[in-house]
Design an enzyme around this catalytic site. Structure first.
Site, PDB file in Angstrom:
ATOM      1  N   GLY A  14       0.822  -1.216   0.000  1.00 47.68           N
ATOM      2  CA  GLY A  14       0.000   0.000   0.000  1.00 47.68           C
ATOM      3  C   GLY A  14       0.852   1.260   0.000  1.00 47.68           C
ATOM      4  O   GLY A  14       2.090   1.215  -0.033  1.00 47.68           O
ATOM      5  N   SER A  41      -2.242 -10.479  -2.897  1.00 44.41           N
ATOM      6  CA  SER A  41      -0.836 -10.264  -3.282  1.00 44.41           C
ATOM      7  C   SER A  41       0.063 -11.429  -2.878  1.00 44.41           C
ATOM      8  O   SER A  41       1.162 -11.584  -3.430  1.00 44.41           O
ATOM      9  CB  SER A  41      -0.297  -9.003  -2.604  1.00 44.41           C
ATOM     10  OG  SER A  41      -1.041  -7.882  -2.976  1.00 44.41           O
ATOM     11  N   CYS A 158      -1.783  11.687  11.067  1.00 45.96           N
ATOM     12  CA  CYS A 158      -0.957  12.630  10.299  1.00 45.96           C
ATOM     13  C   CYS A 158      -1.405  14.087  10.481  1.00 45.96           C
ATOM     14  O   CYS A 158      -0.578  15.000  10.473  1.00 45.96           O
ATOM     15  CB  CYS A 158      -0.975  12.259   8.818  1.00 45.96           C
ATOM     16  SG  CYS A 158      -2.623  11.902   8.181  1.00 45.96           S
ATOM     17  N   GLN A 184      -5.452  19.196   3.963  1.00 50.36           N
ATOM     18  CA  GLN A 184      -4.754  17.913   3.925  1.00 50.36           C
ATOM     19  C   GLN A 184      -4.544  17.363   2.516  1.00 50.36           C
ATOM     20  O   GLN A 184      -5.440  17.396   1.669  1.00 50.36           O
ATOM     21  CB  GLN A 184      -5.507  16.902   4.792  1.00 50.36           C
ATOM     22  CG  GLN A 184      -5.602  17.381   6.240  1.00 50.36           C
ATOM     23  CD  GLN A 184      -6.090  16.327   7.218  1.00 50.36           C
ATOM     24  OE1 GLN A 184      -6.583  16.682   8.270  1.00 50.36           O
ATOM     25  NE2 GLN A 184      -5.938  15.046   6.914  1.00 50.36           N
ATOM     26  N   HIS A 251       0.533  18.230   4.832  1.00 44.93           N
ATOM     27  CA  HIS A 251      -0.654  18.746   5.519  1.00 44.93           C
ATOM     28  C   HIS A 251      -0.303  20.105   6.137  1.00 44.93           C
ATOM     29  O   HIS A 251       0.655  20.227   6.910  1.00 44.93           O
ATOM     30  CB  HIS A 251      -1.079  17.815   6.656  1.00 44.93           C
ATOM     31  CG  HIS A 251      -1.698  16.519   6.197  1.00 44.93           C
ATOM     32  ND1 HIS A 251      -1.962  16.220   4.883  1.00 44.93           N
ATOM     33  CD2 HIS A 251      -2.134  15.446   6.921  1.00 44.93           C
ATOM     34  CE1 HIS A 251      -2.520  15.017   4.810  1.00 44.93           C
ATOM     35  NE2 HIS A 251      -2.630  14.527   6.029  1.00 44.93           N
ATOM     36  N   ASN A 336       2.890  14.498   5.524  1.00 41.77           N
ATOM     37  CA  ASN A 336       1.923  13.544   6.088  1.00 41.77           C
ATOM     38  C   ASN A 336       2.307  12.086   5.941  1.00 41.77           C
ATOM     39  O   ASN A 336       1.955  11.268   6.793  1.00 41.77           O
ATOM     40  CB  ASN A 336       0.536  13.763   5.468  1.00 41.77           C
ATOM     41  CG  ASN A 336       0.537  13.656   3.966  1.00 41.77           C
ATOM     42  OD1 ASN A 336       1.202  14.445   3.294  1.00 41.77           O
ATOM     43  ND2 ASN A 336      -0.181  12.702   3.429  1.00 41.77           N
ATOM     44  N   THR A 337       3.036  11.723   4.872  1.00 42.10           N
ATOM     45  CA  THR A 337       3.384  10.294   4.782  1.00 42.10           C
ATOM     46  C   THR A 337       4.781  10.003   5.318  1.00 42.10           C
ATOM     47  O   THR A 337       5.160   8.854   5.442  1.00 42.10           O
ATOM     48  CB  THR A 337       3.264   9.733   3.341  1.00 42.10           C
ATOM     49  OG1 THR A 337       4.220  10.398   2.510  1.00 42.10           O
ATOM     50  CG2 THR A 337       1.864   9.909   2.796  1.00 42.10           C
TER      51      THR A 337
END
Ligand SMILES: NC(=O)c1ccc[n+]([C@@H]2O[C@H](COP(=O)([O-])OP(=O)(O)OC[C@H]3O[C@@H](n4cnc5c(N)ncnc54)[C@H](OP(=O)(O)O)[C@@H]3O)[C@@H](O)[C@H]2O)c1
Length: 361
Positions: A14, A41, A158, A184, A251, A336-337
């Site tokens: 993901g 998967s 986040c 965001q 964000h 944010n990631t």
């Protein structure tokens, strides 16, 4: 570290999983030996399973391409291959709660990006610079789970990373009321513009569940450990609106704050830029040297210019000024990631390793 710890990534295919894979590619302490995802998967190589879904700006690391994806639900089999796991699966809250506990019960520490356990009283939710002492509840959690080394630790949502660190830095001025609006990025929904064309030149004034998290999670971060549980702080009360904007990563938050104690701009800025914690003291591999930067220019922080400050692990604050209704207002920005997801979890794991909670099995 003499030998790298063996790491598994649950939900590796993901968006957040890919970020874990990218950030761990050359990690000095950890080596990704296992990638796990849904039964769809499982059995494929990581490269095949991800296919055209690779969303990172950097290429897929060679070392993981040929790893055969395992099924997250085969808990014993996955756990047998690793010293600890990062969790970024997208399942129902109840399923995530159960599966993360199942991993912990195999004596495999779980450092999770998911929200499922954020309010479990004996699960620490930590921003390593702000509340590392919350890891103390792990002892009570292990007792409940009947484990010796298995436990769950989580990182917060986040959205809060753009303003909660500032509130923590200003604790001595006693912030008691906050109004925040977050702007965001679409990667927070696991999306790019290619797979969410509706977001091009658009704003959507709703992100499911996000406002409650943005209002409540800072209180848990600012809370205390009492009798093996985290007790949330009563203040500051926070009200928040969360808006999805056409930005890929980053964000932004615009916040207004009331303080019990009078303060000046110089004092507030000084508290921000001097704020540091254990990650900096211990010089952890993913720790930003400067946790919070303050930008004096009226048009900063900007997403395109500032989101990667300290490789996405630093927070940028600007536009701090007195307000006519509240005491002070400011704008904050975080990645944010990275800080908000995989990077924040990796920093938690590094601190847990440095403190002896995570070690070779
Ligand atoms: N994106 C962000 O910035 C962000 C920030 C904070 C928190 N989060 C949270 O982090 C989690 C992951 O987010 P994401 O954006 O990375 O989601 P995503 O891109 O949809 O990835 C989900 C992952 O979970 C796996 N998965 C889905 N259903 C499964 C099942 N039934 N059993 C086992 N594995 C399953 C997927 O495997 P397959 O590829 O095989 O389907 C994939 O590896 C979510 O809970 C999300 O709310 C995301």
């Amino acid at each position: 570290m003499e030998k790298k710890l063996r790491v598994g990534v649950l939900g590796a295919t993901g968006m957040v999983g890919q970020r874990f894979i990218s950030l761990l590619a050359d990690h000095p302490w950890y080596e990704v030996v296992t990638v796990a995802a849904s039964p769809r998967s499982a059995g494929k190589t990581y490269e095949e399973a991800v296919g055209g879904r690779w969303k990172m700006a950097v290429p897929m690391p060679e070392a993981v391409k040929k790893l055969v994806v395992m099924d997250v639900n085969q808990v014993e089999a996955v756990a047998a291959t690793v010293d600890f796991v990062f969790s970024a699966v997208d399942m129902t809250k109840e399923e995530i709660k159960a599966i993360e506990e199942a991993y912990a019960k195999t004596e495999t520490p779980v450092v999770s990006n998911n929200s499922a356990h954020r309010w479990t009283p004996d699960v620490p939710m930590v921003i390593p610079e702000v509340n590392p002492e919350h890891f103390e509840v792990i002892a009570a959690q292990k007792k409940r789970l009947g484990t010796e080394r298995g436990f769950i630790a989580v990182k917060p949502n986040c959205s809060i990373q753009s303003y909660a660190p500032a509130l923590a830095a200003w604790k001595e001025f006693e912030p008691y009321e906050v109004v925040a609006t977050t702007y965001q990025a679409i990667s927070g929904a696991g999306k790019t513009f290619k797979d969410w064309p509706e977001m091009v030149e658009n704003i959507i004034p709703y992100i499911g569940g996000e406002e409650e998290k943005s209002e409540q999670e800072p209180l848990r971060i600012l809370g205390t450990v009492e009798n093996g549980e985290i007790v949330k702080a009563k203040e500051p009360v926070i009200t928040c609106q969360c808006i999805r904007v056409p930005v890929l990563d980053g964000h932004t938050a615009a916040a207004f704050v009331k303080f019990r104690k009078k303060t000046t701009k110089e004092e507030l800025v000084e508290k921000l830029v001097s704020f540091k914690g254990l990650p900096q003291e211990l010089d952890l591999p993913s720790a930003p040297k400067q946790f919070i930067q303050y930008m004096e220019e009226d048009n900063r922080p900007q997403v395109t210019l500032d989101v990667d400050f300290e490789k996405g692990m630093g927070i940028s604050i600007g536009r701090l000024r007195e307000d006519t209704v509240y005491d002070w207002k400011f704008v904050g920005l975080s990645h944010n990631t990275v800080r908000g997801a995989a990077g924040g979890a990796i920093l938690c794991a590094e601190l847990l390793t440095a403190k002896g909670y995570i070690s070779a099995k």
